[in-house]
Design a protein around this motif. Structure first.
Motif, PDB file in Angstrom:
ATOM      1  N   LEU A   1       1.275  -4.141   0.203  1.00  0.00           N
ATOM      2  CA  LEU A   1       2.439  -3.292  -0.078  1.00  0.00           C
ATOM      3  C   LEU A   1       2.412  -2.678  -1.465  1.00  0.00           C
ATOM      4  O   LEU A   1       2.881  -1.555  -1.641  1.00  0.00           O
ATOM      5  CB  LEU A   1       3.724  -4.094   0.116  1.00  0.00           C
ATOM      6  CG  LEU A   1       4.167  -4.229   1.561  1.00  0.00           C
ATOM      7  CD1 LEU A   1       5.334  -5.192   1.668  1.00  0.00           C
ATOM      8  CD2 LEU A   1       4.534  -2.893   2.147  1.00  0.00           C
ATOM      9  N   SER A   2       1.868  -3.375  -2.447  1.00  0.00           N
ATOM     10  CA  SER A   2       1.831  -2.785  -3.793  1.00  0.00           C
ATOM     11  C   SER A   2       0.980  -1.518  -3.805  1.00  0.00           C
ATOM     12  O   SER A   2       1.320  -0.535  -4.464  1.00  0.00           O
ATOM     13  CB  SER A   2       1.328  -3.799  -4.824  1.00  0.00           C
ATOM     14  OG  SER A   2       0.007  -4.206  -4.528  1.00  0.00           O
ATOM     15  N   THR A   3      -0.102  -1.517  -3.038  1.00  0.00           N
ATOM     16  CA  THR A   3      -0.948  -0.321  -2.933  1.00  0.00           C
ATOM     17  C   THR A   3      -0.210   0.799  -2.212  1.00  0.00           C
ATOM     18  O   THR A   3      -0.274   1.963  -2.615  1.00  0.00           O
ATOM     19  CB  THR A   3      -2.257  -0.668  -2.190  1.00  0.00           C
ATOM     20  OG1 THR A   3      -2.911  -1.726  -2.875  1.00  0.00           O
ATOM     21  CG2 THR A   3      -3.181   0.536  -2.110  1.00  0.00           C
ATOM     22  N   ILE A   4       0.499   0.445  -1.166  1.00  0.00           N
ATOM     23  CA  ILE A   4       1.267   1.442  -0.411  1.00  0.00           C
ATOM     24  C   ILE A   4       2.348   2.060  -1.301  1.00  0.00           C
ATOM     25  O   ILE A   4       2.476   3.282  -1.385  1.00  0.00           O
ATOM     26  CB  ILE A   4       1.890   0.815   0.852  1.00  0.00           C
ATOM     27  CG1 ILE A   4       0.791   0.486   1.861  1.00  0.00           C
ATOM     28  CG2 ILE A   4       2.928   1.745   1.477  1.00  0.00           C
ATOM     29  CD1 ILE A   4       1.266  -0.294   3.076  1.00  0.00           C
ATOM     30  N   PHE A   5       3.115   1.204  -1.985  1.00  0.00           N
ATOM     31  CA  PHE A   5       4.179   1.725  -2.842  1.00  0.00           C
ATOM     32  C   PHE A   5       3.621   2.542  -4.008  1.00  0.00           C
ATOM     33  O   PHE A   5       4.206   3.548  -4.402  1.00  0.00           O
ATOM     34  CB  PHE A   5       5.076   0.598  -3.346  1.00  0.00           C
ATOM     35  CG  PHE A   5       5.995   0.046  -2.289  1.00  0.00           C
ATOM     36  CD1 PHE A   5       6.729   0.880  -1.475  1.00  0.00           C
ATOM     37  CD2 PHE A   5       6.122  -1.321  -2.106  1.00  0.00           C
ATOM     38  CE1 PHE A   5       7.580   0.389  -0.496  1.00  0.00           C
ATOM     39  CE2 PHE A   5       6.971  -1.837  -1.135  1.00  0.00           C
ATOM     40  CZ  PHE A   5       7.702  -0.980  -0.326  1.00  0.00           C
ATOM     41  N   ALA A   6       2.488   2.120  -4.556  1.00  0.00           N
ATOM     42  CA  ALA A   6       1.864   2.891  -5.638  1.00  0.00           C
ATOM     43  C   ALA A   6       1.471   4.279  -5.149  1.00  0.00           C
ATOM     44  O   ALA A   6       1.698   5.282  -5.832  1.00  0.00           O
ATOM     45  CB  ALA A   6       0.650   2.144  -6.186  1.00  0.00           C
ATOM     46  N   ALA A   7       0.898   4.349  -3.945  1.00  0.00           N
ATOM     47  CA  ALA A   7       0.497   5.650  -3.386  1.00  0.00           C
ATOM     48  C   ALA A   7       1.711   6.527  -3.130  1.00  0.00           C
ATOM     49  O   ALA A   7       1.690   7.737  -3.388  1.00  0.00           O
ATOM     50  CB  ALA A   7      -0.299   5.453  -2.102  1.00  0.00           C
ATOM     51  N   LEU A   8       2.789   5.925  -2.651  1.00  0.00           N
ATOM     52  CA  LEU A   8       3.999   6.704  -2.353  1.00  0.00           C
ATOM     53  C   LEU A   8       4.796   7.041  -3.610  1.00  0.00           C
ATOM     54  O   LEU A   8       5.734   7.829  -3.543  1.00  0.00           O
ATOM     55  CB  LEU A   8       4.887   5.939  -1.371  1.00  0.00           C
ATOM     56  CG  LEU A   8       4.330   5.805   0.037  1.00  0.00           C
ATOM     57  CD1 LEU A   8       5.225   4.903   0.876  1.00  0.00           C
ATOM     58  CD2 LEU A   8       4.167   7.164   0.682  1.00  0.00           C
TER      59      LEU A   8
ATOM     60  N   GLU B   1       1.561   1.294  11.443  1.00  0.00           N
ATOM     61  CA  GLU B   1       1.509  -0.017  10.798  1.00  0.00           C
ATOM     62  C   GLU B   1       2.029   0.044   9.363  1.00  0.00           C
ATOM     63  O   GLU B   1       2.658  -0.908   8.893  1.00  0.00           O
ATOM     64  CB  GLU B   1       0.079  -0.579  10.787  1.00  0.00           C
ATOM     65  CG  GLU B   1      -0.529  -0.757  12.158  1.00  0.00           C
ATOM     66  CD  GLU B   1      -1.239   0.489  12.688  1.00  0.00           C
ATOM     67  OE1 GLU B   1      -1.852   0.382  13.764  1.00  0.00           O
ATOM     68  OE2 GLU B   1      -1.174   1.555  12.063  1.00  0.00           O
ATOM     69  N   ALA B   2       1.780   1.135   8.675  1.00  0.00           N
ATOM     70  CA  ALA B   2       2.260   1.277   7.302  1.00  0.00           C
ATOM     71  C   ALA B   2       3.777   1.349   7.269  1.00  0.00           C
ATOM     72  O   ALA B   2       4.432   0.686   6.454  1.00  0.00           O
ATOM     73  CB  ALA B   2       1.651   2.525   6.649  1.00  0.00           C
ATOM     74  N   VAL B   3       4.340   2.138   8.168  1.00  0.00           N
ATOM     75  CA  VAL B   3       5.801   2.267   8.235  1.00  0.00           C
ATOM     76  C   VAL B   3       6.418   0.933   8.633  1.00  0.00           C
ATOM     77  O   VAL B   3       7.440   0.513   8.083  1.00  0.00           O
ATOM     78  CB  VAL B   3       6.206   3.391   9.219  1.00  0.00           C
ATOM     79  CG1 VAL B   3       7.701   3.451   9.381  1.00  0.00           C
ATOM     80  CG2 VAL B   3       5.653   4.731   8.753  1.00  0.00           C
ATOM     81  N   GLN B   4       5.780   0.231   9.560  1.00  0.00           N
ATOM     82  CA  GLN B   4       6.282  -1.078   9.990  1.00  0.00           C
ATOM     83  C   GLN B   4       6.256  -2.089   8.857  1.00  0.00           C
ATOM     84  O   GLN B   4       7.192  -2.877   8.697  1.00  0.00           O
ATOM     85  CB  GLN B   4       5.476  -1.589  11.183  1.00  0.00           C
ATOM     86  CG  GLN B   4       5.738  -0.814  12.455  1.00  0.00           C
ATOM     87  CD  GLN B   4       4.749  -1.164  13.565  1.00  0.00           C
ATOM     88  OE1 GLN B   4       3.723  -1.793  13.337  1.00  0.00           O
ATOM     89  NE2 GLN B   4       5.062  -0.728  14.778  1.00  0.00           N
ATOM     90  N   SER B   5       5.210  -2.092   8.051  1.00  0.00           N
ATOM     91  CA  SER B   5       5.138  -3.060   6.952  1.00  0.00           C
ATOM     92  C   SER B   5       6.189  -2.765   5.892  1.00  0.00           C
ATOM     93  O   SER B   5       6.792  -3.690   5.340  1.00  0.00           O
ATOM     94  CB  SER B   5       3.736  -3.111   6.345  1.00  0.00           C
ATOM     95  OG  SER B   5       3.400  -1.899   5.715  1.00  0.00           O
ATOM     96  N   ILE B   6       6.453  -1.489   5.624  1.00  0.00           N
ATOM     97  CA  ILE B   6       7.510  -1.125   4.674  1.00  0.00           C
ATOM     98  C   ILE B   6       8.866  -1.548   5.234  1.00  0.00           C
ATOM     99  O   ILE B   6       9.697  -2.127   4.520  1.00  0.00           O
ATOM    100  CB  ILE B   6       7.487   0.381   4.370  1.00  0.00           C
ATOM    101  CG1 ILE B   6       6.217   0.757   3.606  1.00  0.00           C
ATOM    102  CG2 ILE B   6       8.729   0.797   3.586  1.00  0.00           C
ATOM    103  CD1 ILE B   6       5.958   2.232   3.514  1.00  0.00           C
ATOM    104  N   GLY B   7       9.085  -1.285   6.504  1.00  0.00           N
ATOM    105  CA  GLY B   7      10.344  -1.671   7.142  1.00  0.00           C
ATOM    106  C   GLY B   7      10.546  -3.176   7.137  1.00  0.00           C
ATOM    107  O   GLY B   7      11.648  -3.673   6.858  1.00  0.00           O
TER     108      GLY B   7
END
Length: 108
Positions: A4-11, A74-80
């Motif tokens: 998630l830290s990578t996902i949030f950093a990208a977003l 899967e990315a949206v699901q993990s954020i949710g």
């Protein structure tokens, strides 16, 4: 799937966030249609899409000469899932704040 830290950093980048928002709203898009997402060049859009791919947020499929991008569910699901796991904390905090504000208002 990236963490998630990578996902949030990208977003965290406004252009990348806008790209993902558009893909969520409109569905898969060829890279060329994403050029009007922000005031950036075609090479910059390509770099943003690469970051989003590496973070596991979007996926790319090739259709002859075009690169088609879509958001990975899967990315949206993990954020949710992360958001929902913290929902109780935020709800409790907001309830305490509401109670404190009501007490302050009653004293006036």
């Amino acid at each position: 799937m990236s963490d998630l830290s990578t996902i949030f950093a990208a977003l965290g980048d406004p252009t990348r966030f806008a790209i993902v928002e558009r893909l969520l709203r409109e569905g898969e898009q060829p890279a060329g249609k994403l050029l009007d997402t922000g005031p950036v060049s075609a090479p910059a859009i390509s770099r943003h899409l690469k970051v989003l791919r590496q973070a596991g947020i979007v996926e790319q499929r090739i259709d002859q000469q075009r690169r088609i991008y879509s958001v990975r569910p899967e990315a949206v699901q993990s954020i949710g899932a992360w958001t929902m796991s913290h929902r109780e904390f935020w709800q409790t905090s907001l309830d305490r704040l509401e109670f404190a504000l009501q007490q302050e208002s009653d004293r006036k």
